[in-house]
Design an enzyme around this catalytic site. Structure first.
Site: not given
Ligand code: SPV
Ligand code: MN
Length: 614
Positions: A76, A212, A219, A260, A262, A376, A407
């Protein structure tokens, strides 16, 4: 647009939908426009188009394809993802925004003519199950067949759903253009922009391909949904939904938010449990009960370390014939390979950097790994054997517990139950995750990530927390809230609780919400009693849980917790926050200080706290 496509649009009887499509055509100037309905042919068309135009390539196994994003388009793009705002708002925690007129002018200039010579795809989706009061409608326009194909795997069809709008403008709209391509990847990365218009419920995304950034429904829709939820009194959360299978076939549903890295997906996939969703949930109060749905119907999952031992069900799904997309893994002889797959990896092939051989370096002299660490897989949830039977239930599943995961190597206990709902909201808002060797930069740096939602909160933080606090109002049964931490380490740096124990913590929580177990009241919340953990471990894991293990991880490290409260005070003293929240922080700090005075120790064994209650 030819007659047939126009007719498909007109059949929706929705002037607003027609208008946004017309405007997008005028702006992006495609050579061709294709409107896709929910029909099998429409969906097959997208998959074939992605293969024919080279965005995806067929692999050896039936139904499998590979898609590559650009070398610099592997995650992202936070700096270039911005809200379009007409006036300055005090957001509390930092968000990225741009003055609306300026932002629109900029992104329109990048979108202008962006689809010249290309095909524009117009596709309708449902966020959440169809025929459900939870669900939101979404219209995606894109020139990427990969984007539309991915969304077909990840979301429910929505053409028929759009008809039910009865002409209303209550839908989300996403316009995506991959921009100029070179060797199949977006070329003008410096002009990559993702701009979110909360007032109009629409998002513009240009010059990118990574899901993303490009898939409106992931998102980007999530950000719009959080904003909408605040105004309507429900919750849109970065949460999995799972069925936890307790004693005597009892199934109890939990949601969980983890930053992420965790353990979010691995929690949702704990052996013996069932999965409803792994990423985004909508929660609503129906008949005074909390109900939740999975917004998605597939998984866009990190493939690194997915292997037959650690993730047998996902691995099985990824290695058998079915429709699925790999992205940014290594391909050799039309077979995919990735880091941590538990197999020998060839020393050459094609990956996200093009032709790859072991030892290849990038311009900064960094070694290029065989697959990207954010590579992915995209699969339908129905590909998993452990899919919950209620995964598509339009009324959702009843939620009895909420879990927040972080974490932390040296402070928080493996599981703690909040004292009250408000204390639970506080536990969610103070989640931190330590950076690992998997992320660039120093190891062990704590990053604050409230409700694992920091990147997506699209309202002032104060409003977000207020909405959480008042969500409990009028509930007959208030879900219990838990904080978990799978990452405590000993003095030598070894993990203290193995992955198999994840099941222990969640089964304890399942027993708690059903009144099976008592708990120990400590200054930081309620923790399990040794006997109960011993019983669950024996029954479910067939191992003997020792008192030493228990004391080691459940002792309350008062000084460390006080340090954490200090960090949180610093963050929250500078932002607007509801008074009830500030009270929680004060009370938590006070309880810790009193405990220190009373016991005169830094680390206090759980056996020293007696106040036991059900
Ligand atoms: C995340 O990073 O929380 C994801 C993948 O689920 S993304 O589509 O990049 O947001
Ligand atoms: Mn996510």
């Amino acid at each position: 647009m030819d007659k047939i496509d126009l007719q498909k649009l007109e059949e929706l009887n929705n002037q607003h939908a027609i208008k946004v499509v017309e405007e997008a055509i005028q702006l992006c100037k495609p050579a061709k426009v294709t409107v896709i309905t929910d029909s099998k042919e429409g969906i097959a068309y997208l998959r074939n188009l992605a293969i024919n135009n080279g965005e995806e390539k067929k692999l050896k196994m039936e139904g499998h394809t590979i898609h590559f994003d650009g070398y610099y388009d592997q995650g992202r793009d936070k700096p270039h993802t911005k809200y379009l705002l007409s006036q300055d708002v005090d957001w509390g925690l930092g968000v990225n925004y741009i003055e609306k007129d300026k932002g629109l002018k900029e992104i329109y200039s990048f979108l202008d003519g962006s689809m010249a010579g290309k095909e524009m795809l117009v596709k309708f989706f449902s966020l959440g199950p169809t025929n459900s009061i939870f669900s939101l409608k979404a219209l995606q326009i894109t020139d990427s067949a990969y984007v539309a194909h991915s969304e077909d795997l990840l979301y429910r069809q929505g053409y028929e759903e759009f008809k039910k709008l009865n002409g209303s403008s209550d839908f989300f709209f996403f316009l995506h253009a991959a921009g100029r391509l070179e060797n199949g990847v977006s070329k003008d990365i410096d002009k990559r922009r993702i701009y979110i218009d909360l007032e109009e419920n629409r998002v513009y995304s240009v010059n990118n391909q990574y899901a993303g950034n490009s898939l409106g429904l992931k998102k980007l829709a999530f950000r719009l949904a959080i904003n909408k939820a605040q105004n309507e009194g429900w919750l849109a959360e970065h949460m999995f939904v799972m069925g936890v299978h307790g004693k005597k076939d009892r199934v109890t549903y939990f949601t969980g938010a983890f930053p992420s890295g965790c353990g979010k997906t691995s929690t949702a996939m704990i052996p013996g449990q069932t999965i409803v969703g792994d990423d985004i949930a909508y929660l609503k109060k129906i008949n005074s009960k909390v109900m939740a749905v999975n917004v998605e119907s597939g998984i866009f999952g990190i493939i690194r370390n997915v292997n037959s031992e650690d993730d047998p069900l996902i691995y099985q799904a990824l290695t058998s014939p079915r429709e699925l997309i790999f992205s940014n893994v290594l391909i050799n002889d039309n077979i995919p390979y990735w880091l941590g797959m538990g197999k020998n990896i060839p020393n050459k092939g094609i990956n996200y950097s093009g032709e790859w051989t072991e030892g290849k370096k990038d311009k900064q002299d960094n070694k290029i790994t065989c697959s990207h660490k954010n590579a992915r897989y995209t699969i339908r949830l129905s590909a998993l054997e452990n899919i919950d039977p209620k995964a598509n239930d339009p009324v959702g599943v009843p939620i009895k517990g909420v879990i927040y995961g972080g974490r932390d190597s040296d402070t928080t206990v493996p599981i703690v139950e909040s004292i009250t709902w408000e204390h639970g909201v506080f536990l969610g808002a103070i989640v931190e995750s330590e950076t690992t060797s998997a992320t660039i930069g120093a190891e062990g740096v704590r990053k604050h990530n409230p409700m694992a939602n920091l990147d997506f909160i699209s309202v002032p933080f104060k409003t977000y927390i207020k909405n959480h606090l008042k969500f409990k109002n009028d509930l007959k049964e208030i879900p219990k809230i838990y904080a978990v931490n799978y990452f405590l380490k000993d003095e030598k740096g070894n993990y203290l609780t193995g992955k198999t124990y994840n099941k222990l913590w969640i089964l304890w929580a399942e027993g708690r919400v059903n009144g099976d177990y008592e708990a120990i009241e400590t200054p930081i919340g309620r923790i399990p009693k040794y006997e109960d953990l011993k019983e669950i471990t024996k029954r479910e894991l067939k191992i003997d849980y020792t008192e030493e293990e228990y004391v080691k991880v459940f002792s309350i490290k008062v000084e460390k917790y006080l340090e954490k409260m200090e960090r949180m005070s610093k963050i929250f003293e500078n932002i607007q926050i509801p008074a009830a929240f500030t009270e929680e922080l004060k009370a938590q700090t006070e309880r810790l200080r009193e405990t220190r005075t009373k016991f005169g120790e830094d680390i206090i064994s759980p056996f020293k706290f007696f106040d036991i209650q059900k």
